[in-house]
Design a protein around this motif. Sequence first.
Motif, PDB file in Angstrom:
ATOM      1  N   ALA A 341       0.871  -1.171   0.000  1.00 30.84           N
ATOM      2  CA  ALA A 341       0.000   0.000   0.000  1.00 30.84           C
ATOM      3  C   ALA A 341       0.907   1.220   0.000  1.00 30.84           C
ATOM      4  O   ALA A 341       1.399   1.629   1.046  1.00 30.84           O
ATOM      5  CB  ALA A 341      -0.891  -0.022   1.235  1.00 30.84           C
ATOM      6  N   ARG A 346       4.858   8.989  -5.754  1.00 26.83           N
ATOM      7  CA  ARG A 346       5.114  10.000  -4.723  1.00 26.83           C
ATOM      8  C   ARG A 346       6.163   9.464  -3.760  1.00 26.83           C
ATOM      9  O   ARG A 346       5.963   9.415  -2.561  1.00 26.83           O
ATOM     10  CB  ARG A 346       3.809  10.352  -4.002  1.00 26.83           C
ATOM     11  CG  ARG A 346       2.773  10.907  -4.970  1.00 26.83           C
ATOM     12  CD  ARG A 346       1.484  11.208  -4.278  1.00 26.83           C
ATOM     13  NE  ARG A 346       1.581  12.396  -3.480  1.00 26.83           N
ATOM     14  CZ  ARG A 346       0.670  12.747  -2.557  1.00 26.83           C
ATOM     15  NH1 ARG A 346      -0.366  11.987  -2.341  1.00 26.83           N
ATOM     16  NH2 ARG A 346       0.812  13.855  -1.885  1.00 26.83           N
ATOM     17  N   ARG A 349       5.483   6.683  -0.958  1.00 23.13           N
ATOM     18  CA  ARG A 349       4.851   7.047   0.284  1.00 23.13           C
ATOM     19  C   ARG A 349       3.816   5.993   0.692  1.00 23.13           C
ATOM     20  O   ARG A 349       2.987   5.586  -0.120  1.00 23.13           O
ATOM     21  CB  ARG A 349       4.076   8.304  -0.023  1.00 23.13           C
ATOM     22  CG  ARG A 349       4.100   9.345   0.980  1.00 23.13           C
ATOM     23  CD  ARG A 349       3.317  10.446   0.316  1.00 23.13           C
ATOM     24  NE  ARG A 349       4.226  11.499  -0.038  1.00 23.13           N
ATOM     25  CZ  ARG A 349       4.151  12.706   0.514  1.00 23.13           C
ATOM     26  NH1 ARG A 349       3.205  12.974   1.370  1.00 23.13           N
ATOM     27  NH2 ARG A 349       4.983  13.620   0.169  1.00 23.13           N
ATOM     28  N   PRO A 350       3.817   5.576   1.947  1.00 20.85           N
ATOM     29  CA  PRO A 350       2.812   4.604   2.382  1.00 20.85           C
ATOM     30  C   PRO A 350       1.408   5.192   2.236  1.00 20.85           C
ATOM     31  O   PRO A 350       1.212   6.389   2.447  1.00 20.85           O
ATOM     32  CB  PRO A 350       3.132   4.391   3.862  1.00 20.85           C
ATOM     33  CG  PRO A 350       4.501   4.922   4.061  1.00 20.85           C
ATOM     34  CD  PRO A 350       4.731   5.967   3.015  1.00 20.85           C
ATOM     35  N   ALA A 351       0.473   4.353   1.864  1.00 18.00           N
ATOM     36  CA  ALA A 351      -0.896   4.814   1.660  1.00 18.00           C
ATOM     37  C   ALA A 351      -1.819   4.042   2.594  1.00 18.00           C
ATOM     38  O   ALA A 351      -1.516   2.929   3.004  1.00 18.00           O
ATOM     39  CB  ALA A 351      -1.314   4.583   0.210  1.00 18.00           C
ATOM     40  N   THR A 352      -2.927   4.660   2.916  1.00 16.93           N
ATOM     41  CA  THR A 352      -3.918   3.974   3.734  1.00 16.93           C
ATOM     42  C   THR A 352      -5.254   3.996   3.011  1.00 16.93           C
ATOM     43  O   THR A 352      -5.438   4.739   2.049  1.00 16.93           O
ATOM     44  CB  THR A 352      -4.079   4.649   5.112  1.00 16.93           C
ATOM     45  OG1 THR A 352      -4.431   6.013   4.894  1.00 16.93           O
ATOM     46  CG2 THR A 352      -2.800   4.591   5.913  1.00 16.93           C
ATOM     47  N   ARG A 354      -9.067   1.392   2.462  1.00 18.09           N
ATOM     48  CA  ARG A 354      -9.845   0.202   2.811  1.00 18.09           C
ATOM     49  C   ARG A 354      -9.930  -0.633   1.536  1.00 18.09           C
ATOM     50  O   ARG A 354     -10.132  -0.085   0.456  1.00 18.09           O
ATOM     51  CB  ARG A 354     -11.242   0.623   3.274  1.00 18.09           C
ATOM     52  CG  ARG A 354     -12.096  -0.513   3.775  1.00 18.09           C
ATOM     53  CD  ARG A 354     -13.392   0.013   4.386  1.00 18.09           C
ATOM     54  NE  ARG A 354     -13.166   0.743   5.630  1.00 18.09           N
ATOM     55  CZ  ARG A 354     -12.966   0.157   6.823  1.00 18.09           C
ATOM     56  NH1 ARG A 354     -13.000  -1.153   6.950  1.00 18.09           N
ATOM     57  NH2 ARG A 354     -12.750   0.886   7.892  1.00 18.09           N
ATOM     58  N   VAL A 378      -6.764  -0.621   5.700  1.00 17.83           N
ATOM     59  CA  VAL A 378      -5.305  -0.600   5.606  1.00 17.83           C
ATOM     60  C   VAL A 378      -4.869   0.634   6.384  1.00 17.83           C
ATOM     61  O   VAL A 378      -5.100   1.764   5.950  1.00 17.83           O
ATOM     62  CB  VAL A 378      -4.830  -0.534   4.143  1.00 17.83           C
ATOM     63  CG1 VAL A 378      -3.312  -0.477   4.078  1.00 17.83           C
ATOM     64  CG2 VAL A 378      -5.364  -1.724   3.360  1.00 17.83           C
ATOM     65  N   THR A 379      -4.324   0.400   7.562  1.00 18.26           N
ATOM     66  CA  THR A 379      -4.018   1.495   8.484  1.00 18.26           C
ATOM     67  C   THR A 379      -2.502   1.653   8.594  1.00 18.26           C
ATOM     68  O   THR A 379      -1.759   0.787   8.153  1.00 18.26           O
ATOM     69  CB  THR A 379      -4.571   1.180   9.886  1.00 18.26           C
ATOM     70  OG1 THR A 379      -3.770   0.135  10.448  1.00 18.26           O
ATOM     71  CG2 THR A 379      -6.026   0.725   9.830  1.00 18.26           C
ATOM     72  N   PRO A 380      -2.075   2.751   9.206  1.00 17.17           N
ATOM     73  CA  PRO A 380      -0.619   2.888   9.379  1.00 17.17           C
ATOM     74  C   PRO A 380      -0.074   2.018  10.511  1.00 17.17           C
ATOM     75  O   PRO A 380       1.099   2.059  10.797  1.00 17.17           O
ATOM     76  CB  PRO A 380      -0.439   4.384   9.700  1.00 17.17           C
ATOM     77  CG  PRO A 380      -1.772   4.899  10.056  1.00 17.17           C
ATOM     78  CD  PRO A 380      -2.812   3.921   9.650  1.00 17.17           C
ATOM     79  N   SER A 384       3.445  -1.902   5.297  1.00 18.08           N
ATOM     80  CA  SER A 384       2.595  -1.606   4.140  1.00 18.08           C
ATOM     81  C   SER A 384       2.449  -2.785   3.172  1.00 18.08           C
ATOM     82  O   SER A 384       1.681  -2.701   2.225  1.00 18.08           O
ATOM     83  CB  SER A 384       3.138  -0.393   3.390  1.00 18.08           C
ATOM     84  OG  SER A 384       4.427  -0.679   2.897  1.00 18.08           O
ATOM     85  N   GLY A 414      -9.083   0.421  -3.490  1.00 16.72           N
ATOM     86  CA  GLY A 414      -9.504   1.039  -2.232  1.00 16.72           C
ATOM     87  C   GLY A 414      -8.332   1.626  -1.469  1.00 16.72           C
ATOM     88  O   GLY A 414      -8.510   2.371  -0.514  1.00 16.72           O
ATOM     89  N   VAL A 415      -7.148   1.263  -1.915  1.00 20.02           N
ATOM     90  CA  VAL A 415      -5.936   1.856  -1.351  1.00 20.02           C
ATOM     91  C   VAL A 415      -4.925   1.881  -2.505  1.00 20.02           C
ATOM     92  O   VAL A 415      -4.844   0.926  -3.272  1.00 20.02           O
ATOM     93  CB  VAL A 415      -5.429   1.034  -0.138  1.00 20.02           C
ATOM     94  CG1 VAL A 415      -5.099  -0.401  -0.500  1.00 20.02           C
ATOM     95  CG2 VAL A 415      -4.215   1.706   0.497  1.00 20.02           C
ATOM     96  N   PRO A 416      -4.202   2.978  -2.669  1.00 19.05           N
ATOM     97  CA  PRO A 416      -3.197   2.975  -3.733  1.00 19.05           C
ATOM     98  C   PRO A 416      -2.157   1.879  -3.469  1.00 19.05           C
ATOM     99  O   PRO A 416      -1.761   1.672  -2.324  1.00 19.05           O
ATOM    100  CB  PRO A 416      -2.551   4.366  -3.625  1.00 19.05           C
ATOM    101  CG  PRO A 416      -3.558   5.210  -2.913  1.00 19.05           C
ATOM    102  CD  PRO A 416      -4.268   4.275  -1.972  1.00 19.05           C
TER     103      PRO A 416
END
Lengths: 491, 165
Positions: A341, A346, A349-352, A354, A378-380, A384, A414-416
């Motif tokens: 994720a 970018r 970068r971690p993404a969050t 669902r 998908v949370t921090p 990832s 739902g999440v990059p």
Amino acid sequence: MPFSTVLVANRGEIACRIIRTLKAQGIASVAVYHHEDRNAPHVALADRAVELTGAVPVQAYLDAAQIIAAAQATGAQALHPGYGFLSENAGFAEAVAAAGIVFIGPDAEVIRLMGDKIRSRRFAAEHGVPIAPSVILGDDLEAAMAQARDIGFPLLIKASAGGGGKGMKIVRAEAELADSITTATAEARRYFGDGRVYAERLIERPRHIEVQVLGDGEGRVLHLYDRECSLQRRYQKIVEEAPAPGLPEGLRAEICAAAVRLAGAARYRNAGTVEFILTPQGDFYFLEMNTRLQVEHPVTELILGLDLVALQLRVAGGEGLGLAQEDLKPHGHAIECRICAEEPGRDFRPATGRIGVLRLPAGEGVRFDGGIREGQAVTPAFDSMLAKLVAFGATRDEAAARLAAALDQMVLLGVPTNADYLGRILRHDAFLAGRLHTGFLGDHAGDLAAPAPDAGTAAAVLAAAALAQPDFRNVAFGVPPLHAAIGHWRN
Amino acid sequence: MAYRFNLDGQPVALDIRHRVPRLGLAIDDVVADVTEVPAEGAAFELVVDGRVRRGWRCIVGQDIHVRLDGRSYVVRRTDLDFAEGGGGAAGNDIRSDMPGTTIALHVAVGDAVEEGQRLLTIESMKLQMTIAAHRAGRIAALHVEANATFERGAVLVSLAPAEGE
């Protein structure tokens, strides 16, 4: 098999992968989970599950006392730590053993030795395994800077207790030195509770080659051949394969022999991985040994037709290796990519988000190792990495083509994620030509960037997005009185 | 009225030009004819300028995620935003693109900063990152303390309005 119940002290894809083998062997599985993971696939897959408490989810999976209590309460005779979390924590391995439970991994002493980069490098050098020029930096900043200068620029500052690129800095010039040492020390203290760092000459354009080993703890060690893990971003691997492409067979044999020598000298028990860097000139140096199952173990399984978790269980159960080196005959080629994720465009970068839609790819030679489901947030809170997609082929080209096709077919929305980026890597000329080194992704960043969609595709994407919005639909399809009177124009 | 979206970060204006005989969507002033074909669940099927386009979509937070022809896109509706944007920096406010924790503050209120100067170190998903000033200015407010957690889109730092604004 002496175990009837095994606790899996992990989560996500690796917990699911271990439970699959336990099921295949008729062994009852026990999962552990934090409340936030109560609906996670590893919990559903296991025969039993024990909730762990923790202020933040990661803490629960790092709570040795609670995990050991869960193993005792469920009658587990053995515990598999997976990777990450407590897998390379010597104190945990000791505590598990002290509780009368078999830790599926090496002895605590070996974990401690290999977990300390300074000691492990010394150990490697003592046993004739080449190491790169380096120096341990003292506590005094001025003195440390002088030591680092002696190594020469460019150099790497690394955490002694580290791994996964954390607490690691590249220093190209004097001006960056003081800041890098200070930051690396702070990060090392923060992540590993140990602020010691060392400086190492940076080798430009190296390859990262590693060797899977399996030891019986009595000095007998097999190598399960090599893996290439050169494609990394933020010092973390994202594409791995076996065997390493284009490696001269003599060199491959030498690297594998060095790994066996090291693991043999440590009387290594269970599965482990010896990592090396390989210079463009063909010199190789010991990097570190990971005393656990590796994320990328499936590529080794696919070229050897083995189940590494089953072998780990066998060794942990005291049944020996059950294999001889001559039995291990690799064939074909396997490539794995890590689906994370994150936003490659970018700076990864971690993404969050669902997971709103999940459609798994299928196809000949394709393996999906995941621990995700639709609806999952998908949370921090965690790493990832969401899943691994692996493909086997008779040749490297076939494996790459199958993996690229599987990535195209997969729907994970739902999440990059980096899935499309991984597809571009697998189709890149330099990748297909096997011209790999750890700077590959940076060197080819331009080619690997997402191309702008053509006008027709952009229109379709925007129309699909707009029509997912209720207010937009009302305006687009709402039937005003005048038009309604004219006729059924919507049909 | 014009609807505004970002497609993978690129701003796009979208407008309904006509609704009969088919929906006509002007995308940055180029009109595409769109017909919707019923599809199950997260799947969609559209005929755009005569070409059938089948894919998948879902909405998560402010984003519409669309999968089409083996590629995923993130589309964000921006005409409903009251703020200056969901993330990054615009005007005087510097926002977080993702939830996380502040590790260190490198500036104090009243400090003059250069463009690109690091303001904060944050951590998200175990990775540390630097938040830098998007323009030169003076720090008007720090909205977070060290070791504070924040949500995606939270304003972290405000700069004083630039001279002449």
